[in-house]
Write a protein that holds these residues in place. Structure first.
Motif, PDB file in Angstrom:
ATOM      1  N   LEU A 185       0.860  -1.154  -0.053  1.00  0.00           N
ATOM      2  CA  LEU A 185      -0.105  -0.035   0.091  1.00  0.00           C
ATOM      3  C   LEU A 185       1.093   1.266   0.061  1.00  0.00           C
ATOM      4  O   LEU A 185       1.953   1.242   0.772  1.00  0.00           O
ATOM      5  N   PRO A 186       0.483   2.329  -0.571  1.00  0.00           N
ATOM      6  CA  PRO A 186       1.224   3.396  -0.688  1.00  0.00           C
ATOM      7  C   PRO A 186       0.894   4.219   0.823  1.00  0.00           C
ATOM      8  O   PRO A 186      -0.306   3.993   1.498  1.00  0.00           O
ATOM      9  N   GLY A 187       1.636   5.173   1.342  1.00  0.00           N
ATOM     10  CA  GLY A 187       1.418   5.707   2.678  1.00  0.00           C
ATOM     11  C   GLY A 187       2.273   6.541   2.907  1.00  0.00           C
ATOM     12  O   GLY A 187       3.157   6.977   2.159  1.00  0.00           O
ATOM     13  N   ARG A 188       2.177   7.173   4.066  1.00  0.00           N
ATOM     14  CA  ARG A 188       3.292   8.293   4.412  1.00  0.00           C
ATOM     15  C   ARG A 188       3.803   7.962   6.022  1.00  0.00           C
ATOM     16  O   ARG A 188       2.890   7.183   6.707  1.00  0.00           O
TER      17      ARG A 188
ATOM     18  N   GLU B   8      13.377   1.564  13.253  1.00  0.00           N
ATOM     19  CA  GLU B   8      12.241   1.958  14.275  1.00  0.00           C
ATOM     20  C   GLU B   8      10.774   1.825  13.888  1.00  0.00           C
ATOM     21  O   GLU B   8      10.736   1.771  12.817  1.00  0.00           O
ATOM     22  N   ARG B   9       9.998   1.186  14.720  1.00  0.00           N
ATOM     23  CA  ARG B   9       8.783   1.052  14.837  1.00  0.00           C
ATOM     24  C   ARG B   9       7.797   2.438  14.782  1.00  0.00           C
ATOM     25  O   ARG B   9       7.866   2.889  15.824  1.00  0.00           O
ATOM     26  N   ARG B  10       7.323   2.771  13.606  1.00  0.00           N
ATOM     27  CA  ARG B  10       6.738   4.032  13.711  1.00  0.00           C
ATOM     28  C   ARG B  10       5.147   3.995  12.968  1.00  0.00           C
ATOM     29  O   ARG B  10       4.908   3.311  12.258  1.00  0.00           O
ATOM     30  N   ALA B  11       4.385   4.998  13.598  1.00  0.00           N
ATOM     31  CA  ALA B  11       3.051   5.271  12.859  1.00  0.00           C
ATOM     32  C   ALA B  11       3.237   5.374  11.596  1.00  0.00           C
ATOM     33  O   ALA B  11       3.957   6.128  10.905  1.00  0.00           O
ATOM     34  N   THR B  12       1.880   5.056  10.779  1.00  0.00           N
ATOM     35  CA  THR B  12       1.857   5.483   9.554  1.00  0.00           C
ATOM     36  C   THR B  12       0.641   6.197   9.201  1.00  0.00           C
ATOM     37  O   THR B  12      -0.244   6.369  10.124  1.00  0.00           O
ATOM     38  N   SER B  13       0.293   6.703   7.977  1.00  0.00           N
ATOM     39  CA  SER B  13      -0.984   7.335   7.737  1.00  0.00           C
ATOM     40  C   SER B  13      -2.135   6.527   7.613  1.00  0.00           C
ATOM     41  O   SER B  13      -3.357   7.019   7.653  1.00  0.00           O
ATOM     42  N   HIS B  14      -1.914   5.153   7.842  1.00  0.00           N
ATOM     43  CA  HIS B  14      -3.080   4.332   8.107  1.00  0.00           C
ATOM     44  C   HIS B  14      -3.242   4.151   9.334  1.00  0.00           C
ATOM     45  O   HIS B  14      -2.636   3.613  10.221  1.00  0.00           O
TER      46      HIS B  14
ATOM     47  N   ALA C  86       4.765   0.587  11.247  1.00  0.00           N
ATOM     48  CA  ALA C  86       5.705  -0.129  10.410  1.00  0.00           C
ATOM     49  C   ALA C  86       7.061  -0.063  10.730  1.00  0.00           C
ATOM     50  O   ALA C  86       7.383   1.074  11.500  1.00  0.00           O
ATOM     51  N   TRP C  87       8.036  -0.869  10.363  1.00  0.00           N
ATOM     52  CA  TRP C  87       9.261  -0.643  10.457  1.00  0.00           C
ATOM     53  C   TRP C  87       9.920   0.316   9.731  1.00  0.00           C
ATOM     54  O   TRP C  87       9.623   0.327   8.357  1.00  0.00           O
TER      55      TRP C  87
END
Length: 217
Positions: free
Chosen positions: A109-112, A178-184, A189-190
């Motif tokens: 999936l695309p994301g930010r 690092e495990r970080r939040a995404t726009s989903h 995600a890593w």
């Protein structure tokens, strides 16, 4: 006998075996305890075919006139994944030089990724994600999910590509994973993020990509 009455028990009453008598069923965690009749004297049966998340239902499902104990199990997708995807923002993205390293995925999936800026450093052909809590839009990329059966080897392969060794200190590396939040919503995600040393170099000598998108700047 089973000592019923645990706070987390789910209790159902019905004629589960069709003998004309009520039967007491108790779900405790992933185990069902079924009491053959309410008058006592019969042995208990222990059934271990459930899951903690199962919902127990009572009804005459087969039309024989007797209640039947049924289970409703939520789909696997309802459970949060313990194997986060990888967020790729540079040469691992589709169409880029390193994309072949990604290998087989189960979902893309695309994301930010918010809280990050994207930089280029002279002399390097790849971008650098640099932490910046004020960056609400973050950086653009793709999320790659991997099969459970190969997840560990897939992550290890990407670690090698990014020259990241989890056994080594950050001071000896270009990135940390690092495990970080995404726009989903609800999906983390890593992300391979520049170590403090390289983040400083990027800010001092690098060029920030205003769009946060390696492919559209």
């Amino acid at each position: 006998m089973v000592g019923y009455g645990h706070p987390a028990d789910v209790v159902l009453v019905g004629d589960w075996d069709g003998d004309g008598r009520d039967t007491l069923a108790v779900r405790r965690s992933s185990t069902y305890y079924v009491k053959n009749g309410l008058r006592g004297g019969e042995a208990d049966r222990v059934v271990t075919y459930g899951q903690t998340s199962d919902a127990a239902l009572a009804g005459d499902w087969d039309g024989d006139g007797a209640d039947t104990l049924g289970l409703r199990r939520p789909p696997a997708s309802a459970s949060p994944s313990t194997q986060p995807p990888v967020f790729a923002y540079g040469t691992l993205r589709t169409g880029q030089s390193g994309h072949g390293v990604v290998g087989r995925t189960t979902k893309e999936l695309p994301g930010r990724a918010p809280g990050l800026d994207l930089y280029l450093i002279s002399g390097y052909s790849f971008p650098w994600a640099v932490a910046n809590a004020a960056s609400t839009d973050g950086i653009a990329g793709e999320l790659f999910w991997f099969p459970s059966s190969t997840y560990a080897s897939d992550i290890a392969r990407l670690d090698r590509y990014e020259r990241y060794d989890p056994s080594q200190p950050a001071s000896a590396q270009l990135y940390t994973r690092e495990r970080r939040a995404t726009s989903h919503p609800g999906v983390s995600a890593w992300v391979y993020v520049a170590t403090p040393r390289w983040a400083g170099i990027a800010r001092d000598r690098g060029t920030r990509i205003p769009s946060g998108d390696y492919l559209r700047w």
